[in-house]
Design a protein around this motif. Structure first.
Motif, PDB file in Angstrom:
ATOM      1  N   GLU A   1       0.824  -1.213   0.000  1.00  0.00           N
ATOM      2  CA  GLU A   1       0.000   0.000   0.000  1.00  0.00           C
ATOM      3  C   GLU A   1       0.853   1.257   0.000  1.00  0.00           C
ATOM      4  O   GLU A   1       0.508   2.258  -0.643  1.00  0.00           O
ATOM      5  N   ALA A   2       1.976   1.216   0.704  1.00  0.00           N
ATOM      6  CA  ALA A   2       2.840   2.394   0.797  1.00  0.00           C
ATOM      7  C   ALA A   2       3.677   2.607  -0.456  1.00  0.00           C
ATOM      8  O   ALA A   2       4.184   3.708  -0.684  1.00  0.00           O
TER       9      ALA A   2
ATOM     10  N   GLY B   1      -5.085   3.222   2.833  1.00  0.00           N
ATOM     11  CA  GLY B   1      -4.776   1.887   3.330  1.00  0.00           C
ATOM     12  C   GLY B   1      -4.426   1.857   4.799  1.00  0.00           C
ATOM     13  O   GLY B   1      -5.270   1.563   5.650  1.00  0.00           O
ATOM     14  N   GLN B   2      -3.190   2.178   5.139  1.00  0.00           N
ATOM     15  CA  GLN B   2      -2.727   2.057   6.518  1.00  0.00           C
ATOM     16  C   GLN B   2      -3.415   3.021   7.478  1.00  0.00           C
ATOM     17  O   GLN B   2      -3.712   2.661   8.613  1.00  0.00           O
TER      18      GLN B   2
ATOM     19  N   ALA C   1      -7.937   5.552  11.676  1.00  0.00           N
ATOM     20  CA  ALA C   1      -9.365   5.705  11.368  1.00  0.00           C
ATOM     21  C   ALA C   1     -10.180   4.587  12.005  1.00  0.00           C
ATOM     22  O   ALA C   1     -11.242   4.814  12.585  1.00  0.00           O
ATOM     23  N   ALA C   2      -9.668   3.356  11.909  1.00  0.00           N
ATOM     24  CA  ALA C   2     -10.413   2.204  12.431  1.00  0.00           C
ATOM     25  C   ALA C   2     -10.527   2.232  13.948  1.00  0.00           C
ATOM     26  O   ALA C   2     -11.556   1.844  14.504  1.00  0.00           O
ATOM     27  N   VAL C   3      -9.476   2.686  14.621  1.00  0.00           N
ATOM     28  CA  VAL C   3      -9.512   2.644  16.080  1.00  0.00           C
ATOM     29  C   VAL C   3     -10.546   3.619  16.632  1.00  0.00           C
ATOM     30  O   VAL C   3     -11.140   3.396  17.692  1.00  0.00           O
ATOM     31  N   ARG C   4     -10.819   4.700  15.909  1.00  0.00           N
ATOM     32  CA  ARG C   4     -11.885   5.629  16.331  1.00  0.00           C
ATOM     33  C   ARG C   4     -13.253   4.968  16.249  1.00  0.00           C
ATOM     34  O   ARG C   4     -14.175   5.333  16.981  1.00  0.00           O
TER      35      ARG C   4
ATOM     36  N   ARG D   1      -1.186  -1.161  14.999  1.00  0.00           N
ATOM     37  CA  ARG D   1      -1.005  -0.796  13.587  1.00  0.00           C
ATOM     38  C   ARG D   1      -0.916   0.719  13.429  1.00  0.00           C
ATOM     39  O   ARG D   1      -0.164   1.226  12.587  1.00  0.00           O
ATOM     40  N   ALA D   2      -1.693   1.444  14.235  1.00  0.00           N
ATOM     41  CA  ALA D   2      -1.664   2.906  14.162  1.00  0.00           C
ATOM     42  C   ALA D   2      -0.271   3.432  14.488  1.00  0.00           C
ATOM     43  O   ALA D   2       0.235   4.342  13.822  1.00  0.00           O
ATOM     44  N   HIS D   3       0.372   2.852  15.493  1.00  0.00           N
ATOM     45  CA  HIS D   3       1.708   3.318  15.861  1.00  0.00           C
ATOM     46  C   HIS D   3       2.742   2.976  14.786  1.00  0.00           C
ATOM     47  O   HIS D   3       3.704   3.722  14.592  1.00  0.00           O
ATOM     48  N   VAL D   4       2.529   1.881  14.079  1.00  0.00           N
ATOM     49  CA  VAL D   4       3.443   1.536  12.974  1.00  0.00           C
ATOM     50  C   VAL D   4       3.397   2.601  11.890  1.00  0.00           C
ATOM     51  O   VAL D   4       4.427   3.089  11.419  1.00  0.00           O
ATOM     52  N   VAL D   5       2.194   2.984  11.468  1.00  0.00           N
ATOM     53  CA  VAL D   5       2.088   3.964  10.383  1.00  0.00           C
ATOM     54  C   VAL D   5       2.470   5.363  10.858  1.00  0.00           C
ATOM     55  O   VAL D   5       3.065   6.144  10.097  1.00  0.00           O
TER      56      VAL D   5
END
Length: 280
Positions: free
Chosen positions: A24-25, A176-177, A183-186, A203-207
């Motif tokens: 994706e990146a 994607g990320q 976005a998903a965690v909200r 995953r949020a911390h990775v991106v």
């Protein structure tokens, strides 16, 4: 006797996610099997077999599928040439793009575009914008590109192919990320979505680290020397990430970048969403 193939296990979810994140990146770049294997932390041989066991696709086939999916969103922009879309999505030539697209969808890119860019084609509840000719765009990134072309000149979306590809790279990260983590965690805290909070926050911390590292060189904006729609696409969910219990304190470069966006003329801050009440 059990065959060697039957003993091949599926790629663990965290390794699979690393490979998908890499795709994706870098969707507009050349991506080799070795690149994906390295992202997942495996040798090429083991990665390819385990990836297929996990997804049902060979890595190369999955990569082509993702390139085509990204192309579909760009085809929603009527004045974006097919050759540009081919370059942005990582195909080495328009002819290769057309061949792969038709094989996977049953239609050429042109026919796919003509059949879908119509007034009233938006999914109910989906955002819609119209270009100067009254044609509709519904994908969020497509809307940003369309608005940049209508009102932003070359500032928000550079005209040169290489510059456009740099912007599109980060649009892909946003879709994607960013969509899969901040976005998903909200959705968990605001709408009680049935996701695993630890997994999504991880995953949020990775991106966020990826973006913070990209900004660490001192560049003021994510893709170009000046602000582009890539900055717009990334900003909103990052700024609202604390609503999903994602702490931004460890990302100083992201904080400076966000402050820079908020200082732009005409900036309108996103509204905070009331977090749902929790019960014991």
């Amino acid at each position: 006797m059990t065959s060697r193939r039957s003993r091949i296990g599926a790629l663990p979810k965290w390794r699979l996610q690393r490979a998908i994140d890499h795709i994706e990146a870098n969707i507009g770049e050349r991506i080799a099997l070795a690149d994906l294997a390295a992202a997942a932390g495996l040798s090429r041989m083991y990665f390819a077999a385990q990836f297929r066991a996990a997804t049902g696709y060979r890595p190369h086939d999955y990569l082509l599928l993702q390139r085509v999916e990204r192309a579909k969103s760009l085809l929603a922009i009527p004045d974006l040439a097919l050759a540009e879309i081919a370059l942005i999505t990582g195909f080495h030539a328009q002819s290769h793009f057309t061949t792969v697209f038709k094989r996977l969808t049953g239609e050429t890119p042109m026919k796919w575009r003509q059949a879908r860019i119509k007034i009233g084609s938006a999914i109910p509840g989906q955002a819609l914008t119209l270009d100067e000719e009254g044609k509709a765009a519904t994908d969020s990134n497509a809307i940003l590109i369309d608005l940049a072309k209508q009102f932003g000149g070359t500032d928000g979306l550079p005209g040169a192919s290489a510059a456009t590809a740099a912007v599109q790279k980060w649009l892909s990260v946003a879709a994607g990320q960013i969509g899969d983590s901040p976005a998903a965690v909200r959705l968990i805290t605001v709408f009680d979505a049935d996701f695993n909070p630890d997994e999504v926050i991880g995953r949020a911390h990775v991106v966020l680290k990826l973006i913070d590292d990209e900004l660490a060189s001192g560049r003021p904006w994510i893709a170009r020397p000046g602000p582009t729609i890539a900055d717009v696409a990334l900003y909103c969910y990052i700024a609202l990430a604390p609503e999903g219990n994602v702490d931004l304190a460890n990302y100083p470069n992201v904080k400076v970048w966000a402050d820079r966006i908020e200082a732009l003329p005409g900036f309108d801050a996103p509204q905070k969403t009331p977090v749902r009440a929790t019960t014991d």
